[in-house]
Design an enzyme around this catalytic site. Sequence first.
Site, short mmCIF file in Angstrom:
data_model
loop_
_atom_site.label_atom_id
_atom_site.label_comp_id
_atom_site.label_asym_id
_atom_site.label_seq_id
_atom_site.Cartn_x
_atom_site.Cartn_y
_atom_site.Cartn_z
N HIS A 1 34.08 56.84 24.79
CA HIS A 1 33.91 56.09 26.23
C HIS A 1 32.75 55.27 25.86
O HIS A 1 31.88 55.51 25.74
CB HIS A 1 34.19 57.09 26.66
CG HIS A 1 33.45 58.02 27.68
ND1 HIS A 1 32.32 57.90 28.46
CD2 HIS A 1 33.33 59.36 27.32
CE1 HIS A 1 31.69 58.45 28.61
NE2 HIS A 1 32.24 59.19 27.73
N GLU B 1 36.27 66.43 25.73
CA GLU B 1 34.59 66.76 25.87
C GLU B 1 34.23 68.13 25.77
O GLU B 1 34.67 68.98 26.29
CB GLU B 1 34.07 65.43 26.91
CG GLU B 1 32.53 66.28 27.16
CD GLU B 1 31.71 65.11 25.45
OE1 GLU B 1 31.97 66.13 24.51
OE2 GLU B 1 30.69 64.36 26.16
#
Length: 199
Positions: free
Chosen positions: A9, A79
């Site tokens: 990201h 994550e």
Amino acid sequence: MTLLAVIRHAPTAWNREKRLQGHTDIGLGAEGRIVAASWQVPREWQGWRLLTSPLGRARETAAILFPEREAEIEPGLREMSFGAWEGRRLADLRVDPGAEAAEREQLGLDFRAPGGESPREVQARLAPVLARLAAEGLDTVAVSHKAVSRALYALATGWRMLEKPPIKLKDGCAHLFDLAADGSPRVAELNIRLGSGDG
């Protein structure tokens, strides 16, 4: 072989402050959106299947990079959890004797923050995702996170995370992997520049 391109990201305020994010759902913010908008993915990837982590910073990056597409949410791309360390700076933890950061970091794939996940556990949750992608045989772009990319890279190369990686995974880049029939990844190309940003 099925191709899998992984993109971290765009940067958040916590990235800029070098804070561990993990499962904490930090959005991109204005600066991160500008960086994501400066990126361009290779034209041929525009038709690939699009997956994203469920966390907002990844979903927003995917929406900016592929404005005409709706990404499929893949929980396995979330994550790595940093548990009690989320929101803290690793530099601060390394000088905090109570954190035992140095001892934990020496564990490589078995590193785990208090209450968090290890890279080996991230690999274990990635494995069924990779096997599914290989079985379906559709080339895929996945927007995910730094620790997930590193765990995938370690899985593909045998890197045990006990030393520096053979090749550093750079921000603002995509990393391309070939998936064997069983989902086992192999490095195809690393550090494919997306633009001027440093996601």
